[in-house]
Structure formats: C-alpha cells, structure tokens
Design an enzyme around this catalytic site. Structure first.
Site, PDB file in Angstrom:
ATOM      1  N   ASP A 296       0.828  -1.215   0.000  1.00  0.00           N
ATOM      2  CA  ASP A 296       0.000   0.000   0.000  1.00  0.00           C
ATOM      3  C   ASP A 296       0.859   1.262   0.000  1.00  0.00           C
ATOM      4  O   ASP A 296       1.968   1.263   0.531  1.00  0.00           O
ATOM      5  CB  ASP A 296      -0.924  -0.017   1.232  1.00  0.00           C
ATOM      6  CG  ASP A 296      -2.083   0.959   1.084  1.00  0.00           C
ATOM      7  OD1 ASP A 296      -2.362   1.394  -0.056  1.00  0.00           O
ATOM      8  OD2 ASP A 296      -2.696   1.292   2.115  1.00  0.00           O
TER       9      ASP A 296
ATOM     10  N   HIS B 148       2.666   3.490  -9.010  1.00  0.00           N
ATOM     11  CA  HIS B 148       2.437   2.065  -9.277  1.00  0.00           C
ATOM     12  C   HIS B 148       3.617   1.467 -10.053  1.00  0.00           C
ATOM     13  O   HIS B 148       4.036   0.354  -9.801  1.00  0.00           O
ATOM     14  CB  HIS B 148       1.143   1.868 -10.065  1.00  0.00           C
ATOM     15  CG  HIS B 148      -0.091   2.261  -9.293  1.00  0.00           C
ATOM     16  ND1 HIS B 148      -0.294   1.887  -7.982  1.00  0.00           N
ATOM     17  CD2 HIS B 148      -1.173   3.006  -9.645  1.00  0.00           C
ATOM     18  CE1 HIS B 148      -1.461   2.368  -7.572  1.00  0.00           C
ATOM     19  NE2 HIS B 148      -2.008   3.054  -8.546  1.00  0.00           N
TER      20      HIS B 148
ATOM     21  N   LEU C 182      10.569 -20.695  -4.453  1.00  0.00           N
ATOM     22  CA  LEU C 182       9.567 -19.814  -3.843  1.00  0.00           C
ATOM     23  C   LEU C 182       8.209 -19.952  -4.546  1.00  0.00           C
ATOM     24  O   LEU C 182       8.143 -19.981  -5.769  1.00  0.00           O
ATOM     25  CB  LEU C 182      10.044 -18.359  -3.960  1.00  0.00           C
ATOM     26  CG  LEU C 182       9.060 -17.282  -3.510  1.00  0.00           C
ATOM     27  CD1 LEU C 182       8.905 -17.291  -1.989  1.00  0.00           C
ATOM     28  CD2 LEU C 182       9.514 -15.901  -3.986  1.00  0.00           C
TER      29      LEU C 182
HETATM   30  C1  IPE Z   1      -5.397  -2.652  -0.296  1.00  0.00           C
HETATM   31  O1  IPE Z   1      -5.052  -1.322  -0.450  1.00  0.00           O
HETATM   32  C2  IPE Z   1      -5.391  -3.352  -1.616  1.00  0.00           C
HETATM   33  C3  IPE Z   1      -4.083  -3.576  -2.230  1.00  0.00           C
HETATM   34  C4  IPE Z   1      -2.932  -3.274  -1.690  1.00  0.00           C
HETATM   35  C5  IPE Z   1      -4.105  -4.197  -3.523  1.00  0.00           C
HETATM   36  P1  IPE Z   1      -6.175  -0.182  -0.628  1.00  0.00           P
HETATM   37  O2  IPE Z   1      -5.430   1.097  -0.808  1.00  0.00           O
HETATM   38  O3  IPE Z   1      -7.120  -0.561  -1.694  1.00  0.00           O
HETATM   39  O4  IPE Z   1      -6.920  -0.237   0.775  1.00  0.00           O
HETATM   40  P2  IPE Z   1      -7.806   0.868   1.516  1.00  0.00           P
HETATM   41  O5  IPE Z   1      -8.802   1.379   0.526  1.00  0.00           O
HETATM   42  O6  IPE Z   1      -6.873   1.957   1.973  1.00  0.00           O
HETATM   43  O7  IPE Z   1      -8.410   0.158   2.683  1.00  0.00           O
HETATM   44  C1  IPE Z   2      -1.336   0.319  -3.437  1.00  0.00           C
HETATM   45  O1  IPE Z   2      -1.174   1.693  -3.459  1.00  0.00           O
HETATM   46  C2  IPE Z   2      -1.618  -0.263  -4.795  1.00  0.00           C
HETATM   47  C3  IPE Z   2      -2.995  -0.738  -4.959  1.00  0.00           C
HETATM   48  C4  IPE Z   2      -3.931  -0.696  -4.066  1.00  0.00           C
HETATM   49  C5  IPE Z   2      -3.336  -1.287  -6.255  1.00  0.00           C
HETATM   50  P1  IPE Z   2      -2.405   2.690  -3.489  1.00  0.00           P
HETATM   51  O2  IPE Z   2      -2.764   2.960  -4.906  1.00  0.00           O
HETATM   52  O3  IPE Z   2      -3.503   2.209  -2.644  1.00  0.00           O
HETATM   53  O4  IPE Z   2      -1.733   3.984  -2.862  1.00  0.00           O
HETATM   54  P2  IPE Z   2      -2.384   4.943  -1.785  1.00  0.00           P
HETATM   55  O5  IPE Z   2      -2.823   4.092  -0.639  1.00  0.00           O
HETATM   56  O6  IPE Z   2      -3.527   5.628  -2.460  1.00  0.00           O
HETATM   57  O7  IPE Z   2      -1.278   5.871  -1.407  1.00  0.00           O
HETATM   58 MG    MG Z   3      -4.018   2.425  -0.685  1.00  0.00          MG
END
Ligand code: IPE
Ligand code: IPE
Ligand code: MG
Length: 261
Positions: free
Chosen positions: A35, A52, A146
């Site tokens: 995240d 990303h 792995l």
């Molecule tokens: C969780 O992250 C999903 C992934 C890392 C793929 P999100 O960014 O979607 O989660 P929330 O919305 O903060 O709970």
């Molecule tokens: C995690 O990073 C990637 C996915 C959930 C696909 P985010 O895109 O959720 O990044 P934040 O949480 O908005 O910073």
């Molecule tokens: Mg996120």
C-alpha cells in the site's frame, strides 16, 4: 514450528546488511499488502500511476529478498475486488502493469525456480489477462522454489462467498453431507487450498487494517505495519519486518510460548 525459544534469528537479522544464511525464525509464508503507491507519488509531485510503476520495482526486491531468506510462500496483494471503484484509467493502468510484470519477469522467475499462483476471481477479467495468468501458472507449475502467490481481483469476502457457494452446490448434488462441513471443507474450497496460512502479514504505508485480505487465513498471522510507502519498501525494510516477526511469541490460543518461525 520451532518450540525452543531461540534468539539466533533475531541476532542475525539485527544486522540486516550482513545476512548470509536463512535464520531459523524466518516465516514460512509472508503475505504483503502493498500500500501507498499513490501517496508516494503525490508526495513527489508525480502521478499516481508513476507510483504504481515504482511499486513494481519493489515487487522484484520483495521476491529476491524472500528467496534469499528462504521464505517458502510470498503472497502479494496486487488488486483488490474493491479497487474497481478507482478511476477507470488507474484500473486500466494496474491491469497493464500486471501484464507487463508477467511478460517481462516470468522467464526469470521460471529460471529461478519460482512457482507462480494467482488467487482471486478471474471471471471478471478479460480473456487475454486470464490466459496470461494461466500461462504463468502452467509454465511454473513444477518449480520447487519460492511460491509466489499473486492476489489479483482478490477479496477475502468474495473468496469465502465463492467457497460457500461451492459447498452449497456439493450439498445440493448429494456429494457432501451438511454434517461433513468442517473447517477443512471450507479451507479446501478457498483459493489458497493446499497452502499454509500466512505466518506474517506486512502492510506498508502506515494503514492498520486488512482491507479484505486473507480474512480466513489470517486467523493467527502476526501483523506488522510499517510506515514506509510500498515503493520505498526495500530489502532492509523487509528484513526489519522479519526481525520484528522473529521477536513475537505465538501462542495459538494455548499457554506454552512458542517463538515465531
Ligand atoms: C489494499 O489497499 C489493496 C491492495 C494493496 C491491492 P487499498 O489502498 O485498496 O486499501 P484501503 O482502501 O486503503 O483500505
Ligand atoms: C497500493 O497503493 C496499490 C494498490 C492498491 C493497487 P495505493 O494505490 O492504494 O496507494 P495509496 O494508498 O492511495 O497511497
Ligand atoms: Mg491504498
């Protein structure tokens, strides 16, 4: 399970740069909620998609570090069943990244003996992505290194719902008696059937929630929340999280203290 309280793993990991051998308290299954890509990028005046893109580099590092440590299973939360609510262009970009990752990295993963498995609902994915995922699984099926589990279009409630639906079908068809529905019957119908539960779940970006990740399997996982955004989660950060895990005492509802690992 290592029942002797033993600090050697933590000691080895205390100096992460000198880690030479897999310590005894290394988790067998690490699962990561990757995240913070968006915030990482926005803090640098970049687009979320750039975050990303950089996150994919961190994936490579996490795979390498898992292999180095001797972790057996690495599960990565890549796209949740709730991430569809993001702007369509971002969703499209994330799908493109998955495609790119498999196209670019699959050969090397295969050379390194990595077995790729994908969990999540594939029904809503386009047929080209589905066949790419099938190809990755088929090519690496017999690898003994792995096990890299990619959670894509994954949500734990969706996974459990699909498992329950299958149980209903089996009962309706007379293949399963309601009395025979036990934990094993549920477990064997989850996407993770046959895999051990995660020992360690890491979430980056400072958020302290599971966001619908492995809710059944996380029953006794150790949770480690790290402040770093995912693109900054490097080898040292990974080793620190494993070090934290190695210090935990797991009890599984009992009284006898059991060290992690
Ligand atoms: C969780 O992250 C999903 C992934 C890392 C793929 P999100 O960014 O979607 O989660 P929330 O919305 O903060 O709970
Ligand atoms: C995690 O990073 C990637 C996915 C959930 C696909 P985010 O895109 O959720 O990044 P934040 O949480 O908005 O910073
Ligand atoms: Mg996120």
């Amino acid at each position: 399970m290592n029942s002797n309280a033993d600090d050697s793993g933590a000691e080895i990991l205390a100096n992460p740069t000198e880690l030479a051998v897999a310590p005894p308290n290394v988790p067998r299954h690490v699962a990561i909620i990757m995240d913070g890509n968006g915030r990482w990028a926005l803090g640098r005046g970049l687009s979320r998609t750039e975050g990303h893109r950089r996150g994919m580099e961190a994936v490579r590092t996490a795979v390498e570090t898992s292999r180095e440590l001797g972790v057996s299973y690495l599960t990565l939360f890549s796209f949740s069943s709730e991430n569809w609510s993001r702007p369509p262009l971002e969703v499209q970009f994330l799908f493109g990244l998955l495609r790119l990752f498999i196209q670019r990295d699959l050969a090397e993963l295969h050379r390194n003996g990595v077995r790729v498995t994908v969990i999540g609902d594939r029904v809503r994915l386009t047929s080209d992505i589905r066949s790419l995922l099938d190809k990755a699984e088929t090519l690496t099926r017999d690898n003994k290194g792995l096990r890299l589990v990619i959670a894509f279009n994954y949500g734990a409630r969706d996974e459990i719902t699909r498992a329950v639906r299958r149980i209903g079908e089996d009962v309706a068809a007379g293949r399963l008696s309601p009395d025979a529905i036990d934990e094993a019957a549920i477990q064997s119908r989850l996407d993770t059937a046959g895999m051990p539960d995660p020992d360690l779940i890491i979430r980056t970006s400072g958020e302290m929630r599971l966001s619908n990740f492995l809710l059944w399997q996380a029953a006794y996982a150790e949770l480690v929340f790290v402040p770093a955004f995912w693109p900054d989660f490097d080898r040292a950060a990974y080793l620190q999280a494993v070090e934290e895990y190695a210090r935990r005492v797991r009890r599984f509802g009992g009284v006898a203290a059991r060290r992690s690992g």
